[in-house]
Write a protein that holds these residues in place. Structure first.
Motif, short mmCIF file in Angstrom:
data_model
loop_
_atom_site.label_atom_id
_atom_site.label_comp_id
_atom_site.label_asym_id
_atom_site.label_seq_id
_atom_site.Cartn_x
_atom_site.Cartn_y
_atom_site.Cartn_z
N PRO A 13 0.85 -1.19 0.00
CA PRO A 13 0.00 0.00 0.00
C PRO A 13 0.89 1.25 0.00
O PRO A 13 1.82 1.35 0.80
CB PRO A 13 -0.79 -0.11 1.30
CG PRO A 13 -0.67 -1.55 1.71
CD PRO A 13 0.66 -2.01 1.22
N LEU A 14 0.62 2.16 -0.89
CA LEU A 14 1.44 3.37 -1.00
C LEU A 14 0.56 4.47 -1.56
O LEU A 14 -0.09 4.29 -2.59
CB LEU A 14 2.63 3.11 -1.93
CG LEU A 14 3.64 4.24 -2.08
CD1 LEU A 14 4.40 4.46 -0.77
CD2 LEU A 14 4.61 3.96 -3.22
N ASP A 15 0.55 5.62 -0.90
CA ASP A 15 -0.28 6.74 -1.31
C ASP A 15 0.61 7.93 -1.67
O ASP A 15 1.56 8.24 -0.94
CB ASP A 15 -1.24 7.17 -0.19
CG ASP A 15 -2.11 6.03 0.30
OD1 ASP A 15 -2.68 5.33 -0.56
OD2 ASP A 15 -2.23 5.84 1.52
N PHE A 62 -0.71 7.15 -6.91
CA PHE A 62 -0.61 5.84 -6.27
C PHE A 62 -1.61 5.78 -5.11
O PHE A 62 -1.82 6.76 -4.39
CB PHE A 62 0.80 5.59 -5.74
CG PHE A 62 1.86 5.50 -6.80
CD1 PHE A 62 1.61 4.89 -8.02
CD2 PHE A 62 3.13 6.02 -6.58
CE1 PHE A 62 2.58 4.80 -9.00
CE2 PHE A 62 4.12 5.94 -7.56
CZ PHE A 62 3.84 5.33 -8.77
N GLY A 63 -2.17 4.59 -4.93
CA GLY A 63 -3.03 4.36 -3.78
C GLY A 63 -4.24 5.26 -3.76
O GLY A 63 -4.96 5.42 -4.74
N GLU A 64 -4.49 5.89 -2.60
CA GLU A 64 -5.65 6.76 -2.44
C GLU A 64 -5.62 7.96 -3.37
O GLU A 64 -6.66 8.54 -3.68
CB GLU A 64 -5.76 7.22 -0.98
CG GLU A 64 -6.14 6.12 0.00
CD GLU A 64 -7.52 5.56 -0.32
OE1 GLU A 64 -8.53 6.22 0.00
OE2 GLU A 64 -7.59 4.45 -0.89
N ALA A 65 -4.44 8.34 -3.85
CA ALA A 65 -4.35 9.47 -4.77
C ALA A 65 -5.04 9.18 -6.10
O ALA A 65 -5.37 10.11 -6.84
CB ALA A 65 -2.89 9.86 -5.00
N THR A 66 -5.26 7.90 -6.43
CA THR A 66 -5.98 7.59 -7.67
C THR A 66 -7.40 8.15 -7.64
O THR A 66 -8.02 8.33 -8.69
CB THR A 66 -6.03 6.08 -7.93
OG1 THR A 66 -6.68 5.42 -6.82
CG2 THR A 66 -4.62 5.51 -8.10
#
Length: 324
Positions: A13-15, A62-66
């Motif tokens: 997991p990486l944001d 990446f992650g929640e930034a999508t």
């Protein structure tokens, strides 16, 4: 003797947001996948395709930034382009097959070029290139074009805020473009060339910025590989921007602990701010909690929340890509 298999990438997991300097010769999705594997990011997306020929800023989420990639997709952008007069191609750029060669008008002046550019500024209707990622019937136009099908590319309304001749070198024109979402630089160059009577195609294209990243600190794939090999994954992670960096141009709503809790449970609440179709809700610690709307009565309605804003999100499972 069987070939040795590469080790599988163990994703994590990486944001965050990576401002990638895309190299020429690969698609935006190929660039995304290479970066995603370097960072071992479990989830990734880009914010609007650059042609394989093009270089420059490609924000990767990446992650929640999508969850904010769609907002960046609609942002204003700036490009430097080199157009070559006298030759048209089937892709409207140097990667395509030559369709026609015509002489460049003798005595072509800067005023002539300006006259060809003037109608391409402002709110215009633009025909997309046949070789483009736009879809008809659920299929990209370029796929149909490669099969030799006759295609009527769509005409769309776009906005060109700046289109200027910067320099000339024989048939090569250096142009600067600032435009809204959905604008094809290849189409601008194609239409300019037709107005001049000799045709034109894009030889070089570089994206300079995407709002809100007006002075981006970009990283090449080679630089990221060097960082990972020399300093390790922590050095890579330091290249990422928090997702809040992509939200600075949107209206904000700041909530206290109680308001943040209500937002996380999807509840509507009264706030003191002007109406906004898209607003960013921030918690008491300044961290973005998600996207919301504010109606004329001051009612804040959650639209898309980030995982840390939700009650008890649970652990994120490490993923393994079997095809890496």
């Amino acid at each position: 003797m069987s070939k040795p298999q590469r080790p599988r990438t163990v994703f994590r997991p990486l944001d965050g947001i990576l401002l990638l300097d895309k190299p020429t010769g690969i698609s935006s999705n190929q660039a995304l996948q290479q970066a995603r594997h370097l960072f071992r990011a479990a989830k990734g997306g880009h914010t609007g395709s650059l042609d394989p020929l093009a270089t420059g800023l490609l924000p990767l989420c990446f992650g929640e930034a999508t969850k904010i990639a769609g907002l960046l997709l609609g942002a204003r952008k700036a490009y430097d382009a080199v157009a070559v007069l006298g030759t048209t191609t089937d892709t409207d750029d140097a990667d395509g097959e030559v369709l026609r060669e015509r002489p460049v008008p003798q005595g072509l002046s800067d005023a002539d070029i300006e006259a060809s550019l003037a109608p391409l500024r402002g709110a215009i209707r633009q025909r997309a290139p046949v070789y483009s990622a736009l879809k008809q019937g659920g299929e990209p136009l370029y796929a149909r074009a490669r099969r030799g099908e006759v295609i009527e590319a769509p005409v769309r309304e776009v906005r060109v805020d700046a289109l200027a001749l910067v320099a000339r070198d024989g048939p090569r024109l250096s142009l600067h473009v600032e435009c809204g979402s959905g604008t094809y630089i290849r189409s601008l160059v194609r239409d300019m060339g037709e107005a001049l009577g000799c045709g034109a195609h894009v030889a070089e294209l570089r994206r300079l910025w995407v709002e809100p990243f007006r002075q981006p600190r970009m990283y090449t794939l080679d630089a990221l590989r060097s960082l990972r090999g020399g300093q390790g994954e922590a050095a890579l992670d330091a290249c990422l921007l928090p997702l809040e960096a992509g939200l600075g141009d949107f209206p904000s709503v700041h909530l206290d602990h109680e308001g943040a809790g209500r937002l996380g449970h999807g509840q509507v609440q009264q706030v003191d701010r002007e109406p906004a179709e898209t607003a960013v809700a921030y918690g008491p610690d300044g961290r973005a909690l998600g996207l919301a709307s504010v109606d004329a009565q001051g009612q804040l309605r959650p639209r898309r929340l980030f995982s840390w804003a939700l009650p008890d999100p649970g652990p994120s499972a490490t993923q393994i890509d079997p095809g890496a």
